[in-house]
Design a protein around this motif. Structure first.
Motif, PDB file in Angstrom:
ATOM      1  N   SER A 151       0.835  -1.199   0.000  1.00 28.87           N
ATOM      2  CA  SER A 151       0.000   0.000   0.000  1.00 28.87           C
ATOM      3  C   SER A 151       0.868   1.247   0.000  1.00 28.87           C
ATOM      4  N   PHE A 152       0.485   2.140  -0.883  1.00 27.35           N
ATOM      5  CA  PHE A 152       1.200   3.404  -1.089  1.00 27.35           C
ATOM      6  C   PHE A 152       0.339   4.501  -0.480  1.00 27.35           C
ATOM      7  N   THR A 153       0.859   5.184   0.518  1.00 27.53           N
ATOM      8  CA  THR A 153       0.082   6.255   1.150  1.00 27.53           C
ATOM      9  C   THR A 153       0.812   7.583   0.977  1.00 27.53           C
ATOM     10  N   ILE A 154       0.092   8.534   0.405  1.00 23.28           N
ATOM     11  CA  ILE A 154       0.645   9.874   0.210  1.00 23.28           C
ATOM     12  C   ILE A 154       0.322  10.678   1.466  1.00 23.28           C
ATOM     13  N   MET A 155       1.377  11.234   2.077  1.00 22.62           N
ATOM     14  CA  MET A 155       1.177  11.993   3.314  1.00 22.62           C
ATOM     15  C   MET A 155       1.673  13.416   3.143  1.00 22.62           C
ATOM     16  N   ASP A 160       4.018  15.440   0.222  1.00 19.21           N
ATOM     17  CA  ASP A 160       5.422  15.278  -0.177  1.00 19.21           C
ATOM     18  C   ASP A 160       6.096  14.055   0.445  1.00 19.21           C
ATOM     19  N   ARG A 161       5.298  13.214   1.075  1.00 23.63           N
ATOM     20  CA  ARG A 161       5.890  12.062   1.744  1.00 23.63           C
ATOM     21  C   ARG A 161       5.159  10.808   1.271  1.00 23.63           C
ATOM     22  N   LEU A 162       5.926   9.819   0.832  1.00 22.58           N
ATOM     23  CA  LEU A 162       5.314   8.584   0.366  1.00 22.58           C
ATOM     24  C   LEU A 162       5.690   7.458   1.320  1.00 22.58           C
TER      25      LEU A 162
END
Ligand SMILES: Nc1ncnc2c1ncn2[C@@H]1O[C@H](COP(=O)(O)OP(=O)(O)OP(=O)(O)O)[C@@H](O)[C@H]1O
Ligand SMILES: [Mg+2]
Length: 147
Positions: free
Chosen positions: A69-73, A76-78
């Motif tokens: 799972s790829f979560t964009i935070m 600018d943070r992956l």
């Protein structure tokens, strides 16, 4: 930290499916404006985590699955979580959560390069081991140059 969206992929824990994870990573990271170099670093780290799930998690006669799972935070943070439900990670069987930070390379390694590379290429590496293993990799994009 704000969650700006999560994309989750589940693939068979086989080497030929790791490409699909790399392609998805590329798509998400490029959209987030990570640099080419940063994307290449993440590709190597994520590939190592996936290869570990392929090689170490399951009995080869009965391969399981890898969930990524790829979560964009905060834009600018992956954060990339690579999880399997195979045999527990041997270094952390006595604890439910372990962080690699503050540990020497000798302590985290049992002969391999994968964990070392993940730690060198990402900002944070965390391993959670409960029923199976999750490797949580985080990278923050460097500030974009203003043109
Ligand atoms: N998903 C996983 N499930 C169970 N054990 C794991 C998992 N990932 C890593 N390990 C254990 O941690 C060890 C270290 O992993 P690492 O990737 O650093 O080295 P390696 O896979 O043995 O070798 P290399 O990555 O250099 O080919 C592995 O040998 C394995 O015992
Ligand atoms: Mg490995």
């Amino acid at each position: 930290m704000r969650n700006d969206g999560t994309v989750t992929l589940t693939v068979p824990a086989k080497a030929e499916f790791v490409d699909i994870i790399r392609l998805t990573l590329y798509g998400i990271a490029a959209k987030m404006k990570f640099s080419f170099e940063e994307i290449e670093d993440m590709k190597v780290a994520v590939s190592e985590a996936c290869n570990n799930a392929v090689l170490h998690a399951y009995d080869h006669s009965q391969p399981g699955q890898i969930e990524v799972s790829f979560t964009i935070m905060n834009e600018d943070r992956l954060q990339i979580a690579v999880s399997d439900s195979g045999v527990s990670f041997e270094q952390v069987t006595d604890r439910t959560t372990s962080t690699l930070h503050g540990k020497s390379i000798d302590e985290i390694q049992s002969g391999g390069l994968g964990l070392y590379l993940m730690q060198a290429l990402m900002d944070e590496v965390e391993i959670r081991s409960n029923q199976g293993t999750s490797v949580i990799l985080t990278k923050r994009r460097l500030a974009q140059e203003t043109v």
